[in-house]
Design a protein around this motif. Structure first.
Motif, short mmCIF file in Angstrom:
data_model
loop_
_atom_site.label_atom_id
_atom_site.label_comp_id
_atom_site.label_asym_id
_atom_site.label_seq_id
_atom_site.Cartn_x
_atom_site.Cartn_y
_atom_site.Cartn_z
N ALA A 55 0.83 -1.20 0.00
CA ALA A 55 0.00 0.00 0.00
C ALA A 55 0.86 1.26 0.00
O ALA A 55 0.53 2.25 -0.67
CB ALA A 55 -0.92 -0.02 1.21
N GLN A 56 1.98 1.22 0.73
CA GLN A 56 2.88 2.38 0.77
C GLN A 56 3.51 2.66 -0.59
O GLN A 56 3.85 3.81 -0.88
CB GLN A 56 3.98 2.15 1.81
CG GLN A 56 3.50 2.23 3.25
CD GLN A 56 4.64 1.95 4.22
OE1 GLN A 56 5.08 0.82 4.38
NE2 GLN A 56 5.13 3.01 4.86
N CYS A 57 3.67 1.63 -1.39
CA CYS A 57 4.35 1.78 -2.69
C CYS A 57 3.38 1.87 -3.86
O CYS A 57 3.79 1.77 -5.02
CB CYS A 57 5.30 0.61 -2.91
SG CYS A 57 6.58 0.43 -1.66
N SER A 58 2.12 2.06 -3.58
CA SER A 58 1.11 2.00 -4.64
C SER A 58 1.27 3.11 -5.68
O SER A 58 0.80 2.97 -6.82
CB SER A 58 -0.29 2.07 -4.03
OG SER A 58 -0.45 3.28 -3.29
N MET A 59 1.91 4.21 -5.35
CA MET A 59 2.07 5.33 -6.27
C MET A 59 3.36 5.24 -7.10
O MET A 59 3.60 6.08 -7.95
CB MET A 59 2.04 6.66 -5.51
CG MET A 59 0.76 6.87 -4.71
SD MET A 59 -0.73 6.80 -5.76
CE MET A 59 -0.48 8.25 -6.78
N ARG A 60 4.18 4.27 -6.83
CA ARG A 60 5.45 4.12 -7.57
C ARG A 60 5.19 3.43 -8.91
O ARG A 60 4.36 2.52 -9.02
CB ARG A 60 6.44 3.28 -6.76
CG ARG A 60 6.71 3.84 -5.37
CD ARG A 60 7.72 4.94 -5.39
NE ARG A 60 7.96 5.48 -4.04
CZ ARG A 60 8.97 6.27 -3.73
NH1 ARG A 60 9.84 6.62 -4.66
NH2 ARG A 60 9.11 6.72 -2.50
N ARG A 61 5.92 3.85 -9.94
CA ARG A 61 5.74 3.26 -11.26
C ARG A 61 6.31 1.84 -11.34
O ARG A 61 5.79 0.99 -12.06
CB ARG A 61 6.41 4.14 -12.33
CG ARG A 61 5.71 5.45 -12.59
CD ARG A 61 6.43 6.23 -13.68
NE ARG A 61 6.52 5.44 -14.92
CZ ARG A 61 7.27 5.78 -15.97
NH1 ARG A 61 8.03 6.88 -15.91
NH2 ARG A 61 7.29 5.05 -17.05
N LEU A 62 7.38 1.60 -10.61
CA LEU A 62 8.00 0.27 -10.62
C LEU A 62 8.25 -0.17 -9.18
O LEU A 62 8.91 0.53 -8.42
CB LEU A 62 9.33 0.29 -11.38
CG LEU A 62 10.11 -1.03 -11.41
CD1 LEU A 62 9.32 -2.11 -12.16
CD2 LEU A 62 11.49 -0.86 -12.06
N VAL A 63 7.70 -1.31 -8.83
CA VAL A 63 7.89 -1.90 -7.51
C VAL A 63 8.49 -3.29 -7.69
O VAL A 63 7.90 -4.15 -8.36
CB VAL A 63 6.57 -2.00 -6.73
CG1 VAL A 63 6.80 -2.64 -5.36
CG2 VAL A 63 5.92 -0.63 -6.58
N LEU A 64 9.67 -3.49 -7.14
CA LEU A 64 10.37 -4.77 -7.22
C LEU A 64 10.37 -5.42 -5.84
O LEU A 64 10.75 -4.79 -4.86
CB LEU A 64 11.81 -4.57 -7.71
CG LEU A 64 11.96 -3.83 -9.05
CD1 LEU A 64 13.44 -3.66 -9.40
CD2 LEU A 64 11.23 -4.56 -10.16
N ILE A 65 9.94 -6.69 -5.78
CA ILE A 65 9.77 -7.38 -4.50
C ILE A 65 10.74 -8.55 -4.42
O ILE A 65 10.69 -9.48 -5.24
CB ILE A 65 8.32 -7.89 -4.34
CG1 ILE A 65 7.34 -6.73 -4.53
CG2 ILE A 65 8.12 -8.56 -3.00
CD1 ILE A 65 5.89 -7.16 -4.63
N ASP A 66 11.63 -8.49 -3.46
CA ASP A 66 12.60 -9.57 -3.23
C ASP A 66 12.03 -10.53 -2.21
O ASP A 66 11.51 -10.12 -1.16
CB ASP A 66 13.91 -8.97 -2.72
CG ASP A 66 15.04 -9.98 -2.70
OD1 ASP A 66 14.95 -10.97 -3.46
OD2 ASP A 66 16.01 -9.79 -1.95
#
Length: 422
Positions: free
Chosen positions: A289-300
């Protein structure tokens, strides 16, 4: 007055057992009940019933008695011929090890099936097993005859197997080539095997499991999943650094579900990319939810472990998100059976493909590519060398062919010339 029962058994005579089985299947179908088989002057005779029918007691008893008599006759002939004719003994011995002879011997040892309640069912089951064994032998024999009658096709199969391509994929690649027509019209003096190999490589090139799109280039939410040590964090860091070459640091975020975060923190310190850790205070859902406004979210992510059940729950949660896409990261150095199990463990409905790490450490990846093709899993990126952005790239089919050990570009011109002549 007793009603007369008419037996529906049918006899099939052919030159050999394979032809007799084919006649049986064409007439009574594959579920027919095989009652007996024996050698006759014309070749082989088999007796069978339509599926669901039961033989008459007198008929079955007569067949069993006949087989016992035939078994005794064969045994006597072998004993008598020991001193006078050694070759006759060998012929009889070979006959006894044939499927029909083993069937006759096994039936000869059985008691009357009607003396036991389940006798006929047991006999029918055994005969059906023998019938399937004969059909499988005939089927395999037919396939081998086709291959060995075409030495060029056999040579192509051997070459593909040497590249690590398994028979399930190699077989279709060599089928459909007109070995008598297309190759016969090849330019005079040209090696027919080399000509056929070029055609075969064309087919293999077309089957390479790649994608034409750079998935991360336009942004989105991507999870990197796979076994521990597969190279997930390294691949993520390379793609994150590559993104920064064309976009702002405000457009990207990294979420780490992994317990190993040291390298991620070093990247964040150098590039100022924000990193969000999932821990007891901050759930994965909160971080997304905190990263919802980012164009690219990478999850490790971390690999599955019995000591960390929460990791499995996190992976299940990620798999349930429609807006997320996941890459399975596999080491090119891994055994193909291990990689096959990893795909089964980590594949989900939002898996879009895979990333092959350590690609610079292997010379041939034929077996691994076969696993990917059988699972219809596309290769999105190849990762190698240092943690620099140009060390991760989307491969072409020719680059994968090169990793198979074949320089496709060198034979492409001759292959194209060959195709144009047909």
């Amino acid at each position: 007055m007793q009603a007369t029962t008419i037996s529906k058994e049918q006899r099939f005579v052919a030159k050999d057992m394979s032809r007799a089985i084919r006649k049986l299947n064409e007439t009574l179908g594959p579920e027919a009940i095989l009652l007996s088989s024996r050698k006759v002057e014309e070749g082989v005779e088999i007796v069978a019933l339509p599926a669901g029918e039961q033989p008459l007691a007198s008929s079955l008893h007569r067949q069993i008695s006949g087989r016992r008599l035939e078994q005794r006759r064969q045994t006597d002939n072998m004993t008598i011929g020991t001193d006078s004719n050694a070759s006759a003994v060998d012929a009889e011995a070979e006959d006894l090890i044939s499927p029909a002879a083993r069937l006759a011997a096994s039936i000869g040892e059985m008691t009357n099936p009607y003396e036991q309640p389940d006798g006929f069912e047991e006999l029918q089951h055994e005969l059906q097993q023998v019938k399937k064994m004969l059909e499988e032998k005939v089927r395999r024999q037919g396939r081998h005859d086709t291959i060995f009658s075409r030495p060029i096709q056999y040579g192509l199969l051997n070459r593909l197997l040497d590249l690590g391509i398994n028979l399930d994929i190699a077989g279709p690649l060599t089928e459909g080539i007109d070995f008598e027509g297309q190759l016969a019209t090849a330019a005079e003096g040209e090696n027919k095997l080399a000509h056929a190999w070029s055609l075969c490589l064309d087919r293999l090139h077309a089957k390479m499991a790649i994608t034409s799109k750079d998935a991360v280039a336009n942004g989105g939410m991507f999870a990197f999943v796979g076994p521990s040590g597969a190279g997930k964090t390294s691949a993520l860091m390379k793609l994150a650094t590559r993104w920064l070459l064309e976009h702002s640091v405000d457009d990207i975020a990294i979420i780490s579900v992994s317990s190993e975060t040291a390298s991620i923190h070093r990247l964040a310190a150098m590039t100022k990319i924000p990193v969000y850790l999932v821990d007891k205070k901050n759930s994965l859902a909160d971080r997304l939810a905190q990263c919802s406004m980012r164009r690219l979210v990478l999850i490790d992510t971390s690999g599955l472990s019995q000591d960390a059940p929460q990791h499995e729950k996190d992976l299940q949660y990620l798999a349930s998100l429609d807006q997320l896409k996941s890459f399975i990261v596999l080491p090119a150095t891994g055994d193909h059976r291990w990689c096959k199990k990893a795909i089964a463990d980590y594949a989900s409905s939002n898996t879009v493909g895979c990333i092959l790490s350590n690609i610079d450490q292997v010379d041939a990846i034929g077996e691994l590519l076969c696993v990917l093709m059988s699972h219809q899993l596309c290769v999105h990126y190849l990762s190698e060398g240092e943690l620099l952005p140009h060390y991760i790239y989307s491969p072409t089919a020719s680059e994968l062919m090169l990793k198979l050990g074949e320089d496709y570009s060198s034979c492409q011109s001759s292959s194209t010339k060959a195709l144009s002549s047909f």
